[in-house]
Design a protein around this motif. Structure first.
Motif: not given
Length: 221
Positions: A20-22, A98-99, A104-108
């Motif tokens: 929910t806070d991604d 481009n990471l 670092s813990d983003s959802l692509y």
């Protein structure tokens, strides 16, 4: 927006465990499935405390996509990688490169449909081009259109120059037309390579033969 399509997208997105806070990175290409991905993602995620970064891979950002991005209050940034990808591995490796631009813990979130994943599997993975699996190994990755076909995408929009099409020609996919449901490829790819981080270790041909039929039987309506 088609209610059935939105419900399916929401259900598929949940399979990749967004928070929910991604922090999401919406990857778009110069095609119609990217516009659908962006429209649905922005509509769903506006209810949550998320930030969305926009990463476009193409020679330019199409007008329709640029309009959506500029209007949305939850888009934190836009970045253009100016190139025309020749295949799906190209797209994925440019995301990998481009990471470091994002948390670092983003959802692509990628716009690959069932057609795209079938083409990627048949024309690249089965031919031992596994380098694109570095994306799944190094980042949280989502394909919420994995049970949606290009034909279905094309029925959502009218009056746009964007087309729902695969990045490359897929001779093997054409040969299998009518024999294997496209959604079976999407289901298989997600189960074998995305939900198992580090998918490059999977036995591509052997596991595919054992699970494709089951995936087809479980395809979304």
């Amino acid at each position: 927006m088609n209610t059935v399509m939105k419900k399916r997208f929401t259900r598929s997105l949940r399979a990749f465990s967004p928070r929910t806070d991604d922090v999401l990175v919406a990857v778009t290409l110069e095609n119609l499935q990217s516009l659908l991905l962006l429209d649905l993602l922005l509509d769903i995620e506006k209810e949550y405390n998320v930030r969305i970064h926009h990463l476009h891979i193409g020679e330019s950002i199409p007008r329709e996509i640029e309009e959506r991005v500029s209007r949305s209050p939850i888009i934190a940034s836009t970045r253009l990688i100016r190139l025309k990808p020749k295949n799906y591995t190209d797209v994925k490796l440019n995301v990998v490169s481009n990471l470091g631009q994002y948390p670092s813990d983003s959802l692509y979130v990628l716009p690959f449909t069932a057609d795209d994943l079938a083409c990627y599997f048949l024309e690249e993975l089965l031919k031992a081009n596994l380098t694109g699996l570095a994306l799944e190994a190094e980042a949280r990755t989502a394909y919420p259109l994995y049970t949606t076909t290009n034909s279905e995408v094309g029925q959502v929009y009218r009056g746009t120059s964007l087309r729902a099409a695969t990045i490359r020609d897929c001779d093997l996919l054409q040969a299998l037309a009518g024999r294997v449901a496209l959604q079976a490829f999407g289901n298989f790819y997600v189960e074998a390579y995305v939900k198992r981080r580090g998918g490059a270790r999977v036995n591509v041909e052997g596991e595919f033969q054992g699970r494709l039929g089951a995936a087809g039987r479980n395809e979304d309506e």
